[in-house]
Scaffold this active site. Structure first.
Site, PDB file in Angstrom:
ATOM      1  CB  THR A   8      -0.951  -0.027   1.217  1.00 50.65           C
ATOM      2  OG1 THR A   8      -1.741   1.125   1.205  1.00 50.65           O
ATOM      3  CG2 THR A   8      -0.215  -0.127   2.537  1.00 50.65           C
ATOM      4  CD  GLU A  64      -3.224  -0.272   5.347  1.00 49.69           C
ATOM      5  OE1 GLU A  64      -4.208  -0.229   4.573  1.00 49.69           O
ATOM      6  OE2 GLU A  64      -2.327   0.587   5.355  1.00 49.69           O
ATOM      7  CE  LYS A 105      -7.886   5.941  -2.156  1.00 54.02           C
ATOM      8  NZ  LYS A 105      -8.531   4.642  -1.994  1.00 54.02           N
ATOM      9  CD1 TRP A 121      -5.202   5.566  -3.149  1.00 54.41           C
ATOM     10  CD2 TRP A 121      -3.856   5.718  -1.365  1.00 54.41           C
ATOM     11  NE1 TRP A 121      -5.940   5.275  -2.033  1.00 54.41           N
ATOM     12  CE2 TRP A 121      -5.146   5.356  -0.923  1.00 54.41           C
ATOM     13  CE3 TRP A 121      -2.836   5.865  -0.431  1.00 54.41           C
ATOM     14  CZ2 TRP A 121      -5.446   5.142   0.411  1.00 54.41           C
ATOM     15  CZ3 TRP A 121      -3.127   5.658   0.897  1.00 54.41           C
ATOM     16  CH2 TRP A 121      -4.426   5.301   1.321  1.00 54.41           C
TER      17      TRP A 121
HETATM   18  P1  AMP Z   1      -6.779   1.400  -0.131  1.00 57.10           P
HETATM   19  O1  AMP Z   1      -5.920   0.809   0.909  1.00 57.10           O
HETATM   20  O2  AMP Z   1      -6.058   1.835  -1.351  1.00 57.10           O
HETATM   21  O3  AMP Z   1      -7.924   0.494  -0.429  1.00 57.10           O
HETATM   22  O4  AMP Z   1      -7.420   2.749   0.437  1.00 57.10           O
HETATM   23  C1  AMP Z   1      -8.133   2.752   1.645  1.00 57.10           C
HETATM   24  C2  AMP Z   1      -8.725   4.111   1.846  1.00 57.10           C
HETATM   25  O5  AMP Z   1      -9.620   4.437   0.771  1.00 57.10           O
HETATM   26  C3  AMP Z   1      -9.571   4.230   3.084  1.00 57.10           C
HETATM   27  O6  AMP Z   1      -8.786   4.427   4.233  1.00 57.10           O
HETATM   28  C4  AMP Z   1     -10.449   5.427   2.734  1.00 57.10           C
HETATM   29  O7  AMP Z   1      -9.767   6.656   2.938  1.00 57.10           O
HETATM   30  C5  AMP Z   1     -10.677   5.263   1.250  1.00 57.10           C
HETATM   31  N1  AMP Z   1     -11.967   4.601   0.989  1.00 57.10           N
HETATM   32  C6  AMP Z   1     -12.194   3.305   0.713  1.00 57.10           C
HETATM   33  N2  AMP Z   1     -13.505   3.074   0.511  1.00 57.10           N
HETATM   34  C7  AMP Z   1     -14.145   4.257   0.663  1.00 57.10           C
HETATM   35  C8  AMP Z   1     -15.511   4.681   0.602  1.00 57.10           C
HETATM   36  N3  AMP Z   1     -16.494   3.850   0.312  1.00 57.10           N
HETATM   37  N4  AMP Z   1     -15.760   5.984   0.840  1.00 57.10           N
HETATM   38  C9  AMP Z   1     -14.773   6.857   1.126  1.00 57.10           C
HETATM   39  N5  AMP Z   1     -13.476   6.521   1.193  1.00 57.10           N
HETATM   40  C10 AMP Z   1     -13.159   5.238   0.973  1.00 57.10           C
END
Ligand code: AMP
Length: 550
Positions: A186, A331, A444, A449
């Protein structure tokens, strides 16, 4: 006194064995990376080929705990690699091919990958990085002999030739269910990417929980098309869940545009899909332009970033497709909360129900969550108080691979560790969680990211730049795109174009800021850090030149 029940380990190999035995003729359909044609076979054949691959990897010297990586789209060979590597006790490491080559090199070396499976799309990428990955013993091109491309790479193997040379006589070994099964990096705001190392146990428990009716709601009657890539938290666990419940799987390969995905939806009678909002924007635009309807699609899981209310409305009202808004993170394997209704919402009118769907939903059983203030004190669940979201549970990471970044957990008054998600949210009395902000400042873009800090560091490397900040600006297609805000050095001159040119070759193309704004000064916190919240507020109505919406 201990219970007297069998202690059979929860292992990933049991998923594919189960799918073979009870759903042997259920199909796995893939769009081929080579040529775009359709490949079709069954769980039984997938299981046979995964065992051949396990024999082949054993013959190559891959041992228990060795990392075997993939640089690949969603497809049947990627599926086989998942099961062969984990099943034999090695670790399936999915690398995100969209990362900047330097990051891929870092990740492959950090993980000490022994072999890398490569889809043909990524051959030029591995040719460029191979000499910086000395630990990789071989690059396995995921194709047959006829499609093997010419390459200057040494140590190249052909996937089909490799498995053809081996028998499917392979007994999946039994070992401790806490053994590592897969690895996914990540990329956060600071420092290098960090590895999240899932175990067989965490994967299987996550799989049970996420298949439930109030989670992703999947069964043997479903046809699942994961648009979310298998290099994003194991496609949210769907390749495992589908095998557990015996659902037909449809893999879209490299064809992720609206027309290609829609064609597969219709031809294969897909009932459930999953992906980030950006993908659905493309699909909805295609549907509207071409006046199309879904004939089989019932539900779609949307997560990874907040699902825009207009998208939920369009899916539900225009197309009769239920949106399952979900929140999670790498995570967390990734599922944390899912937005589904309770019986008491049955008599709510459509508008009120749509309103409820805009939040990120309730925790699924297995995820414990709480919100705390800056002092770590629990906040009430009243739908108003917001604070840092902390989580714990059997599929949540307790430490990053090779202890990178130290101990991430926060202890409560009982000494129990909680994982800080970096998200800021409120929770209402029914347990529905709503993200109001995120403490991370990553941008995002299309489900990927972009690190604002990396971009800022690049900008300040320019001789005319005194200080720089990068914030995400809402974008109709990509969700967010980076805006670079710059303070010039006294008497120095630089134009927007010169600055953007300066980024070329230093960051991945899709990381390039969409625009540059020059200001006299940037807002700071009391400790001298950039005050991103203020900047975001200042630029909240900023329209990027790449935003062509009216
Ligand atoms: P990742 O590890 O790349 O999946 O990113 C995780 C992060 O994405 C989370 O900590 C949130 O900040 C954001 N995220 C994931 N799902 C959502 C959602 N449905 N609404 C808003 N933010 C989200």
């Amino acid at each position: 006194m201990q219970g007297l029940m069998m202690d059979t380990p929860l292992l990933i190999s049991s998923l594919i064995r189960h799918a073979d035995r009870y759903h042997g003729d259920t199909e796995i359909v893939s769009r081929l990376v080579e040529g775009g044609g359709i490949h079709r076979y069954s769980y039984r054949e997938a299981h046979n080929r995964a065992r051949k691959l396990a024999n082949a990897l054993t013959a190559l010297g891959v041992k228990m705990n060795d990392r075997v990586a993939t640089l690949a789209w969603n497809g049947f060979r990627h599926f086989e690699a998942y099961y062969a590597a984990a099943g034999m006790g090695a670790v399936s490491h999915t690398i995100n091919p969209r990362l900047f080559p330097e990051q891929i090199i870092y990740i492959a070396n950090h993980a000490e990958d022994r072999y890398v499976f490569v889809d043909l799309t990524f051959v030029p990428l591995v040719e460029a990085i191979a000499d910086k990955c000395p630990l990789v013993k071989g690059w396995i091109f995921m194709t047959d002999k006829a499609h093997m491309p010419p390459t200057k790479l040494a140590n190249v193997l052909c996937y089909e030739e490799l498995i053809d040379a081996h028998s499917d006589d392979f007994d999946w070994p039994e070992f401790d269910e806490r053994t590592a099964s897969s690895l996914c990096y990540t990329s956060g705001t600071t420092g290098n990417p960090k590895g999240v190392l899932y175990s067989h146990r965490s994967t299987i428990i996550h799989c049970y929980a996420s298949s439930m009716p109030d989670a992703l709601n999947i069964s043997a009657r479903d046809v699942i098309l994961p648009v979310v890539p298998m290099f994003h938290v194991n496609a949210w666990g769907l390749p495992y869940c589908a095998a557990m419940v015996g659902a037909k799987l449809v893999f879209p390969g490299a064809g992720l545009d609206g027309a290609s995905v829609f064609e597969l939806f219709e031809k294969e009678k897909v009932t459930v899909s999953a992906g980030v909002p950006t993908v659905w924007l493309g699909l909805l635009a295609f549907m509207k332009q071409n006046n199309k309807r879904f004939s089989a699609l019932k539900r779609t899981v949307i997560g990874g970033s907040a699902c825009p209310p207009a998208m939920i409305r369009s899916f539900e009202k225009d197309y009769g497709v239920q949106v399952i808004h979900a929140w999670g993170m790498t995570e967390m394997s990734p599922l944390g909360t899912v937005n589904t209704f309770k019986a008491k919402h049955n008599d709510w009118d459509a508008e009120r129900r749509l309103g409820l769907q805009n939040n990120q939903g309730r925790a699924i059983f297995g995820v414990d969550m709480k919100i705390v203030d800056d002092a770590g004190k629990d906040l009430p669940w009243d739908g108003k108080a917001f604070g840092d979201l902390l989580v714990r549970g059997p599929w949540i990471c307790k430490e990053y691979y090779r202890a990178e970044g130290g101990n991430p957990l926060r202890k409560d008054e009982h000494g129990r560790g909680w994982f800080p998600t970096g998200d800021v949210c409120n929770i209402d009395a029914d347990g529905y969680m709503q993200i109001t902000d995120r403490s991370k400042d990553v941008i995002k873009s299309g489900g990927e990211w972009i690190s604002s800090i990396d971009l800022e560091n690049t900008a300040v490397a320019h001789p005319a730049v005194a200080e720089a900040a990068v914030v995400g600006i809402r974008h109709p297609k990509w969700d967010e795109r980076p805006l670079l805000v710059v303070v010039k050095k006294k008497d120095a001159q630089v134009t927007r174009e010169e600055l953007l040119k300066f980024f070329e070759g230093k960051v991945a193309k899709w990381w390039m800021p969409d625009d540059v704004v020059f200001v006299d000064q940037l807002p700071h916190t009391a400790t001298g850090k950039l005050l991103k919240t203020k900047l975001r507020e200042d630029f909240k109505d900023y329209k990027l030149p790449t935003d062509t919406s009216p």
